[in-house]
Design a protein around this motif. Structure first.
Motif, PDB file in Angstrom:
ATOM      1  N   SER A   1       0.982  -1.262  -0.005  1.00 40.61           N
ATOM      2  CA  SER A   1      -0.136  -0.131   0.160  1.00 40.61           C
ATOM      3  C   SER A   1       0.860   1.243  -0.135  1.00 40.61           C
ATOM      4  O   SER A   1       0.543   2.039  -0.844  1.00 40.61           O
ATOM      5  CB  SER A   1      -0.976   0.058   1.174  1.00 40.61           C
ATOM      6  OG  SER A   1      -1.732   0.801   1.379  1.00 40.61           O
ATOM      7  N   SER A   2       1.849   1.332   0.791  1.00 38.69           N
ATOM      8  CA  SER A   2       2.880   2.415   0.666  1.00 38.69           C
ATOM      9  C   SER A   2       3.697   2.447  -0.563  1.00 38.69           C
ATOM     10  O   SER A   2       3.622   3.814  -1.015  1.00 38.69           O
ATOM     11  CB  SER A   2       3.867   2.217   2.096  1.00 38.69           C
ATOM     12  OG  SER A   2       3.224   2.252   3.207  1.00 38.69           O
ATOM     13  N   LEU A   3       4.107   1.573  -1.173  1.00 39.09           N
ATOM     14  CA  LEU A   3       4.725   1.702  -2.310  1.00 39.09           C
ATOM     15  C   LEU A   3       3.847   1.891  -3.468  1.00 39.09           C
ATOM     16  O   LEU A   3       4.345   2.732  -4.040  1.00 39.09           O
ATOM     17  CB  LEU A   3       5.268   0.082  -2.775  1.00 39.09           C
ATOM     18  CG  LEU A   3       6.285  -0.346  -1.804  1.00 39.09           C
ATOM     19  CD1 LEU A   3       6.710  -1.762  -2.086  1.00 39.09           C
ATOM     20  CD2 LEU A   3       7.781   0.329  -2.362  1.00 39.09           C
ATOM     21  N   VAL A   4       2.613   1.661  -3.524  1.00 33.47           N
ATOM     22  CA  VAL A   4       1.640   2.160  -4.303  1.00 33.47           C
ATOM     23  C   VAL A   4       1.446   3.621  -4.179  1.00 33.47           C
ATOM     24  O   VAL A   4       1.599   4.555  -5.179  1.00 33.47           O
ATOM     25  CB  VAL A   4       0.328   1.388  -4.445  1.00 33.47           C
ATOM     26  CG1 VAL A   4      -0.615   1.963  -5.203  1.00 33.47           C
ATOM     27  CG2 VAL A   4       0.728  -0.147  -4.841  1.00 33.47           C
ATOM     28  N   TYR A   5       1.361   3.949  -2.990  1.00 35.77           N
ATOM     29  CA  TYR A   5       1.226   5.525  -2.582  1.00 35.77           C
ATOM     30  C   TYR A   5       2.342   6.301  -2.861  1.00 35.77           C
ATOM     31  O   TYR A   5       2.264   7.374  -3.643  1.00 35.77           O
ATOM     32  CB  TYR A   5       0.752   5.774  -1.173  1.00 35.77           C
ATOM     33  CG  TYR A   5       0.593   7.210  -0.853  1.00 35.77           C
ATOM     34  CD1 TYR A   5      -0.837   7.709  -1.251  1.00 35.77           C
ATOM     35  CD2 TYR A   5       1.413   8.224  -0.562  1.00 35.77           C
ATOM     36  CE1 TYR A   5      -0.915   9.041  -1.010  1.00 35.77           C
ATOM     37  CE2 TYR A   5       1.220   9.271  -0.039  1.00 35.77           C
ATOM     38  CZ  TYR A   5      -0.023   9.797  -0.443  1.00 35.77           C
ATOM     39  OH  TYR A   5      -0.423  10.988  -0.147  1.00 35.77           O
ATOM     40  N   GLU A   6       3.534   5.778  -2.712  1.00 34.26           N
ATOM     41  CA  GLU A   6       4.810   6.503  -3.040  1.00 34.26           C
ATOM     42  C   GLU A   6       4.891   6.417  -4.685  1.00 34.26           C
ATOM     43  O   GLU A   6       5.606   7.541  -5.017  1.00 34.26           O
ATOM     44  CB  GLU A   6       5.814   5.900  -2.468  1.00 34.26           C
ATOM     45  CG  GLU A   6       7.154   6.397  -2.802  1.00 34.26           C
ATOM     46  CD  GLU A   6       7.487   7.742  -2.378  1.00 34.26           C
ATOM     47  OE1 GLU A   6       8.553   8.638  -3.073  1.00 34.26           O
ATOM     48  OE2 GLU A   6       6.885   8.366  -1.360  1.00 34.26           O
ATOM     49  N   ALA A   7       4.672   5.388  -5.332  1.00 33.93           N
ATOM     50  CA  ALA A   7       4.868   5.472  -6.673  1.00 33.93           C
ATOM     51  C   ALA A   7       3.998   6.356  -7.527  1.00 33.93           C
ATOM     52  O   ALA A   7       4.454   7.220  -8.382  1.00 33.93           O
ATOM     53  CB  ALA A   7       4.507   4.018  -7.260  1.00 33.93           C
ATOM     54  N   ASN A   8       2.750   6.490  -7.054  1.00 34.79           N
ATOM     55  CA  ASN A   8       1.778   7.486  -7.583  1.00 34.79           C
ATOM     56  C   ASN A   8       2.194   8.933  -7.302  1.00 34.79           C
ATOM     57  O   ASN A   8       2.259   9.668  -8.219  1.00 34.79           O
ATOM     58  CB  ASN A   8       0.225   7.292  -7.019  1.00 34.79           C
ATOM     59  CG  ASN A   8      -0.392   6.207  -7.739  1.00 34.79           C
ATOM     60  OD1 ASN A   8      -0.362   6.063  -8.942  1.00 34.79           O
ATOM     61  ND2 ASN A   8      -0.903   5.210  -6.956  1.00 34.79           N
ATOM     62  N   ALA A   9       2.831   9.195  -6.131  1.00 36.07           N
ATOM     63  CA  ALA A   9       3.194  10.493  -5.757  1.00 36.07           C
ATOM     64  C   ALA A   9       4.419  10.796  -6.513  1.00 36.07           C
ATOM     65  O   ALA A   9       4.633  11.847  -7.010  1.00 36.07           O
ATOM     66  CB  ALA A   9       3.462  10.580  -4.145  1.00 36.07           C
ATOM     67  N   ARG A  10       5.266   9.800  -6.830  1.00 27.37           N
ATOM     68  CA  ARG A  10       6.408  10.021  -7.688  1.00 27.37           C
ATOM     69  C   ARG A  10       6.177  10.303  -8.987  1.00 27.37           C
ATOM     70  O   ARG A  10       6.667  11.318  -9.888  1.00 27.37           O
ATOM     71  CB  ARG A  10       7.302   8.710  -7.681  1.00 27.37           C
ATOM     72  CG  ARG A  10       8.310   8.870  -6.560  1.00 27.37           C
ATOM     73  CD  ARG A  10       9.325   9.572  -6.290  1.00 27.37           C
ATOM     74  NE  ARG A  10      10.102   9.677  -4.963  1.00 27.37           N
ATOM     75  CZ  ARG A  10      10.901  10.869  -4.651  1.00 27.37           C
ATOM     76  NH1 ARG A  10      11.053  11.705  -5.457  1.00 27.37           N
ATOM     77  NH2 ARG A  10      11.256  10.861  -3.574  1.00 27.37           N
ATOM     78  N   VAL A  11       5.208   9.774  -9.384  1.00 23.90           N
ATOM     79  CA  VAL A  11       4.698  10.204 -10.990  1.00 23.90           C
ATOM     80  C   VAL A  11       4.082  11.355 -10.998  1.00 23.90           C
ATOM     81  O   VAL A  11       4.534  12.176 -12.415  1.00 23.90           O
ATOM     82  CB  VAL A  11       3.681   9.083 -11.537  1.00 23.90           C
ATOM     83  CG1 VAL A  11       3.026   9.250 -12.863  1.00 23.90           C
ATOM     84  CG2 VAL A  11       4.214   7.759 -11.683  1.00 23.90           C
ATOM     85  N   ARG A  12       3.220  11.620 -10.101  1.00 27.63           N
ATOM     86  CA  ARG A  12       2.814  12.946 -10.068  1.00 27.63           C
ATOM     87  C   ARG A  12       4.004  14.310  -9.801  1.00 27.63           C
ATOM     88  O   ARG A  12       3.846  15.315 -10.473  1.00 27.63           O
ATOM     89  CB  ARG A  12       1.786  13.229  -8.905  1.00 27.63           C
ATOM     90  CG  ARG A  12       0.345  12.977  -9.536  1.00 27.63           C
ATOM     91  CD  ARG A  12      -0.660  13.084  -8.355  1.00 27.63           C
ATOM     92  NE  ARG A  12      -0.787  11.933  -7.679  1.00 27.63           N
ATOM     93  CZ  ARG A  12      -0.675  11.763  -6.419  1.00 27.63           C
ATOM     94  NH1 ARG A  12      -0.482  12.519  -5.607  1.00 27.63           N
ATOM     95  NH2 ARG A  12      -0.874  10.542  -5.832  1.00 27.63           N
ATOM     96  N   ASP A  13       4.869  13.932  -9.143  1.00 24.21           N
ATOM     97  CA  ASP A  13       5.958  14.926  -8.674  1.00 24.21           C
ATOM     98  C   ASP A  13       7.187  14.081  -8.570  1.00 24.21           C
ATOM     99  O   ASP A  13       7.483  13.903  -7.518  1.00 24.21           O
ATOM    100  CB  ASP A  13       5.483  15.701  -7.377  1.00 24.21           C
ATOM    101  CG  ASP A  13       6.580  16.662  -6.783  1.00 24.21           C
ATOM    102  OD1 ASP A  13       7.695  16.779  -7.563  1.00 24.21           O
ATOM    103  OD2 ASP A  13       6.280  17.364  -5.746  1.00 24.21           O
ATOM    104  N   PRO A  14       7.817  13.869  -9.844  1.00 29.16           N
ATOM    105  CA  PRO A  14       9.261  13.355  -9.810  1.00 29.16           C
ATOM    106  C   PRO A  14      10.399  13.778  -8.912  1.00 29.16           C
ATOM    107  O   PRO A  14      10.941  12.861  -8.387  1.00 29.16           O
ATOM    108  CB  PRO A  14       9.687  13.614 -11.145  1.00 29.16           C
ATOM    109  CG  PRO A  14       8.531  13.825 -11.838  1.00 29.16           C
ATOM    110  CD  PRO A  14       7.353  14.555 -10.962  1.00 29.16           C
ATOM    111  N   VAL A  15      10.145  14.967  -8.401  1.00 32.13           N
ATOM    112  CA  VAL A  15      11.161  15.422  -7.475  1.00 32.13           C
ATOM    113  C   VAL A  15      11.027  15.142  -6.113  1.00 32.13           C
ATOM    114  O   VAL A  15      12.070  14.714  -5.445  1.00 32.13           O
ATOM    115  CB  VAL A  15      11.345  16.855  -7.861  1.00 32.13           C
ATOM    116  CG1 VAL A  15      12.501  17.638  -6.717  1.00 32.13           C
ATOM    117  CG2 VAL A  15      11.896  17.204  -9.318  1.00 32.13           C
TER     118      VAL A  15
ATOM    119  N   GLY B   1       7.740  13.671  -4.801  1.00 30.88           N
ATOM    120  CA  GLY B   1       7.083  12.695  -4.393  1.00 30.88           C
ATOM    121  C   GLY B   1       6.224  12.918  -3.133  1.00 30.88           C
ATOM    122  O   GLY B   1       5.523  13.598  -3.074  1.00 30.88           O
ATOM    123  N   CYS B   2       6.294  11.812  -2.181  1.00 36.40           N
ATOM    124  CA  CYS B   2       5.377  12.086  -0.910  1.00 36.40           C
ATOM    125  C   CYS B   2       5.765  13.194  -0.114  1.00 36.40           C
ATOM    126  O   CYS B   2       4.816  13.755   0.448  1.00 36.40           O
ATOM    127  CB  CYS B   2       5.524  10.696  -0.159  1.00 36.40           C
ATOM    128  SG  CYS B   2       4.706   9.354  -0.887  1.00 36.40           S
TER     129      CYS B   2
END
Length: 164
Positions: A64-78, A80-81
């Motif tokens: 769940s954390s990995l999915v959240y972090e991955a989505n945040a990284r895609v939205r904001d590559p610099v 992230g979370c």
């Protein structure tokens, strides 16, 4: 999963899904986007290692954390979370400041509408009573500028007390 339908990770990686596939319980075949984004950001090998190092009861939370972090990284590559957390912390700070200002204004309005009470007999040694109860009466006797100065001073004091 094994056999019938491979998990989302095995589908994406185009491999046979083994019975003991570490991804199968967390990346079902009906949600391929979930693994695709995690794979894009972290890589299948790294995710596999992370999951294998964790006890089974913690793996679902880790995914769940990995999915959240991955989505945040895609939205904001610099950022992230961290960017999302910083944004939310700033928003909370601004809202706390607005709340403190609103509470200070409410107290000031309440103080303006309080009736002036006659000063009861007091003990000459109790000086705090004079400061707490009679000072507003003495300040209100003067010109209206004294009242304004008192109100703004009181508002600043209340505001400072609320913030700290």
């Amino acid at each position: 999963m094994g056999g019938n339908s491979p998990c989302a990770s095995c589908k994406l990686l185009r491999r046979r899904c083994a019975k003991d596939c570490v991804f199968a319980p967390y990346f079902p075949s009906d949600d391929p986007h979930k693994f695709a984004i995690v794979h894009k950001v972290f890589g299948a090998s790294n995710v596999s290692k992370m999951l294998q190092e964790l006890p089974v009861h913690q793996r679902a939370d880790a995914v769940s954390s990995l999915v959240y972090e991955a989505n945040a990284r895609v939205r904001d590559p610099v950022y992230g979370c961290v960017g999302a957390i910083s944004y939310l912390q700033n928003q909370v700070s601004q809202l706390q400041m607005q709340l403190a200002v609103a509470q200070a204004e409410i107290l000031c309005i309440q103080m303006q509408h309080e009736p002036v009470m006659p000063t009861p007999q007091m003990d000459p040694e109790d000086k705090s009573f004079l400061l707490q109860n009679s000072l507003p009466q003495y300040l209100n006797f003067g010109s209206s500028s004294n009242v304004i100065q008192y109100d703004s001073l009181k508002r600043e004091t209340i505001f400072e007390d609320m913030i700290s």
